[in-house]
Structure formats: structure tokens, C-alpha cells
Design an enzyme around this catalytic site. Structure first.
Site, PDB file in Angstrom:
ATOM      1  N   PRO A  39       2.747  12.371  -5.817  1.00 15.74           N
ATOM      2  CA  PRO A  39       1.337  12.747  -5.629  1.00 15.74           C
ATOM      3  C   PRO A  39       1.086  13.042  -4.143  1.00 15.74           C
ATOM      4  O   PRO A  39       1.023  12.136  -3.317  1.00 15.74           O
ATOM      5  CB  PRO A  39       0.559  11.513  -6.103  1.00 15.74           C
ATOM      6  CG  PRO A  39       1.539  10.396  -6.148  1.00 15.74           C
ATOM      7  CD  PRO A  39       2.929  10.929  -6.068  1.00 15.74           C
ATOM      8  N   ASP A 215       3.403  10.917   0.359  1.00 17.19           N
ATOM      9  CA  ASP A 215       3.365  10.394  -1.009  1.00 17.19           C
ATOM     10  C   ASP A 215       2.248   9.352  -1.068  1.00 17.19           C
ATOM     11  O   ASP A 215       2.355   8.287  -0.443  1.00 17.19           O
ATOM     12  CB  ASP A 215       4.736   9.775  -1.307  1.00 17.19           C
ATOM     13  CG  ASP A 215       4.866   9.267  -2.736  1.00 17.19           C
ATOM     14  OD1 ASP A 215       3.826   8.955  -3.363  1.00 17.19           O
ATOM     15  OD2 ASP A 215       6.014   9.162  -3.210  1.00 17.19           O
ATOM     16  N   HIS A 216       1.214   9.672  -1.832  1.00 17.49           N
ATOM     17  CA  HIS A 216       0.037   8.793  -1.831  1.00 17.49           C
ATOM     18  C   HIS A 216       0.281   7.478  -2.581  1.00 17.49           C
ATOM     19  O   HIS A 216      -0.554   6.578  -2.566  1.00 17.49           O
ATOM     20  CB  HIS A 216      -1.158   9.546  -2.441  1.00 17.49           C
ATOM     21  CG  HIS A 216      -2.486   9.091  -1.891  1.00 17.49           C
ATOM     22  ND1 HIS A 216      -2.660   7.886  -1.252  1.00 17.49           N
ATOM     23  CD2 HIS A 216      -3.699   9.686  -1.882  1.00 17.49           C
ATOM     24  CE1 HIS A 216      -3.924   7.756  -0.890  1.00 17.49           C
ATOM     25  NE2 HIS A 216      -4.572   8.841  -1.257  1.00 17.49           N
ATOM     26  N   ARG A 217       1.468   7.340  -3.218  1.00 17.36           N
ATOM     27  CA  ARG A 217       1.798   6.032  -3.815  1.00 17.36           C
ATOM     28  C   ARG A 217       2.194   5.051  -2.712  1.00 17.36           C
ATOM     29  O   ARG A 217       1.987   3.844  -2.844  1.00 17.36           O
ATOM     30  CB  ARG A 217       2.972   6.170  -4.796  1.00 17.36           C
ATOM     31  CG  ARG A 217       2.654   6.991  -6.026  1.00 17.36           C
ATOM     32  CD  ARG A 217       3.900   7.248  -6.824  1.00 17.36           C
ATOM     33  NE  ARG A 217       4.906   7.959  -6.037  1.00 17.36           N
ATOM     34  CZ  ARG A 217       6.153   8.196  -6.429  1.00 17.36           C
ATOM     35  NH1 ARG A 217       6.564   7.770  -7.614  1.00 17.36           N
ATOM     36  NH2 ARG A 217       6.995   8.857  -5.669  1.00 17.36           N
TER      37      ARG A 217
END
Ligand code: CAO
Length: 243
Positions: A39, A215-217
Site C-alpha cells: 500500500p 509502504d504504509h503498513r
């Protein structure tokens, strides 16, 4: 996901079938995998590199005497290494068990190199422990090895973060795709002189457009804001690398 339908383009005009190189096929598969798994968020900033460029130009003769060409990339590598130390959330990988994050204690940085056969990303090890001249020599040697098609798999493994520089080519910004299992990538566009308000008047300053995809995780907006602020501050005043 639904496949893109096959089209017979020859019905519309002349075409030629070209075989994809092995590198192009591997890159295509990696891009789809990364695009679908990660994401992405991309943030943009301009770093004021007026002083950095003045320093680099002053050091050119000394660098040449030492047998290296001092380009902007070694400065970007050092600044990113310092930012990875300052914001360790950028130096991680998501563990496939879905339960852990792997925090790395080393700083290896990949640099994207466009070659006639396709895109490759050789990795420079222990960037934090190397000097500017050493990095300049290593980046030129790795880019040549990449263009000559002589990179070994080990030359492209172990990266923590990637820099993709389109600076000498042009453009004001782009949204790079994270090179998983890394969690962030820096895109560098073409530096230009821009007017900056210094509180009293507009001053001509050399500004470097930067694009940071992550990476938004693994990383949230606050981490990215701090990473970017730190990176811009170091590029604006490289003496900060000594702090
Ligand atoms: N803005 C404006 N000018 C820039 C710039 C930027 N962001 N980055 C570099 N330049 C200038 C340099 O200053 C240099 O000019 P001078 O000779 O006057 O100093 C000129 O462009 C050429 O620079 P360079 O390409 O040699 O410098 P680099 O530090 O970016 O890279 C090296 C060095 C050896 C790694 C490079 O030659 C190379 O092969 N880069 C790979 C680039 C590439 O393939 N990018 C595609 C990525 S696709 O995702």
C-alpha cells in the site's frame, strides 16, 4: 485481477514483435508484485542544495586528483544513510509471518540503473561507514558493471532502501514503486534554480525535487514527515552529517 484483453494491433497499422530481455521480464514481474502487495503513499519535498552544489564544485578538482568524479549521488547516499539511522522505521522489512517487523542494523542502499537490457538495482553496502570519494568510485563502478551486463546476483541483494535518480534526464517529480521487501524508495528529479522567500526578498536557490514512496503498513505519515524533514535539512547543510 481481470487480464487486459489481447488485441491484434496489426489490424490498425504496422507493428514489430520484440523479444523482452530476461531483466525486463524479471523487472515486470517484480513491479506487478510490489504494486499489488505494497500500500503505497508518495510524499514530495524540495531540498535546497545551493550550498551542497557549491561545495561539490569546490571539491571537483580534489576529487579528480583522487581519481573520482564527485556527482550528487554520493551526497544523496550519505544523507539517506543518516536519515535511515535517524528514522529506523524506514530500515525494516515486513516479516512474511504477518506477526513481526524485521529491524535492520546495517545500511545498504540500492541505486536504480537504467541499462539497454532493462532496469537493475545494484546495492552499495555499509553506506554509513564510507566516505564521499569511496562512494563516488563505487557508484560509477557499479553503474558501469550494470551497463556492461556484468552484475552478479550478490551485487543486487541485501538492500535496505533504494534511490532512483532521474535527475540528469529531467522532470519535476514521479511516484517510484517501492522495491519490496524494502519499505521505501527515494525518487530524485532535476534540480533547478527557483525563487525562495527569505523573509525579506526572493532569493535564487538551487532546489532538488524529491519524491518518497513508502509502504504504509510499516511507515506512517508522521515517520515519513520526520524522515523527509531530516533528509532535506542534511542536503541543505551537509555539515549536519557530522552531528
Ligand atoms: N538535477 C540536476 N542535475 C543533476 C542531477 C539532478 N538531480 N543529478 C545529477 N545531475 C547532473 C550532475 O551534476 C552531472 O553534472 P556535472 O557533470 O556538471 O557535475 C550530470 O548531471 C551527470 O550526473 P551523473 O548521472 O553522472 O550523476 P549521478 O550522481 O546522478 O549518478 C552514476 C552517478 C554513476 C550513478 C550515474 O552516471 C548513473 O549511472 N546513474 C544511473 C541513473 C539511472 O539509470 N537512472 C534511472 C533510474 S530509473 O528508475
Amino acid at each position: 485481477i481481470p487480464a487486459v484483453p489481447a488485441v491484434d494491433f496489426s489490424q490498425f497499422g504496422e507493428i514489430e514483435m520484440q523479444k523482452m530481455s530476461k531483466i525486463k521480464k524479471v523487472t515486470a514481474a517484480a513491479m506487478v508484485r510490489n504494486w499489488l502487495n505494497v500500500p503505497h503513499v508518495t510524499q514530495f519535498d524540495d531540498a535546497d542544495i545551493t550550498e551542497l552544489e557549491a561545495f561539490r564544485k569546490n571539491m571537483k578538482a580534489e576529487a579528480e586528483a583522487a581519481g573520482v568524479k564527485l556527482t550528487p549521488l554520493p551526497f544523496l547516499l550519505k544523507a539517506c544513510a543518516a536519515a535511515l539511522k535517524a528514522e529506523p522505521s524506514f530500515n525494516v522489512s515486513m516479516h512474511p509471518d504477518g506477526e513481526h517487523i524485521v529491524q535492520k542494523k546495517y545500511i545498504h542502499i540500492g541505486m536504480a540503473v537504467d541499462t539497454p537490457n532493462g532496469l537493475v538495482v545494484p546495492v552499495i553496502r555499509d553506506v554509513d561507514k564510507k566516505g564521499l570519494f569511496e562512494l563516488a568510485a563505487e557508484t560509477v563502478a557499479l553503474a558501469k558493471k550494470a551497463r556492461d551486463g556484468k552484475l552478479m546476483p550478490k551485487d543486487m541483494q541485501g538492500g535496505c532502501f533504494t534511490i532512483s535518480s532521474l535527475g540528469p534526464i529531467g522532470g519535476t517529480g514521479f511516484t517510484p514503486i517501492v522495491n519490496a521487501p524494502e519499505v521505501a524508495i527515494l525518487g530524485v528529479s532535476k534540480a533547478d534554480i527557483k525563487p525562495r522567500w527569505n523573509g525579506k526578498e526572493f532569493e535564487p536557490r538551487q532546489m532538488l525535487p524529491l519524491c518518497l514512496s513508502y509502504d504504509h503498513r510499516a511507515i506512517n505519515g508522521g515517520d515519513a514527515g520526520r524522515f523527509f524533514t531530516f533528509l532535506s535539512a542534511v542536503l541543505s547543510d551537509v555539515r549536519r552529517l557530522l552531528l
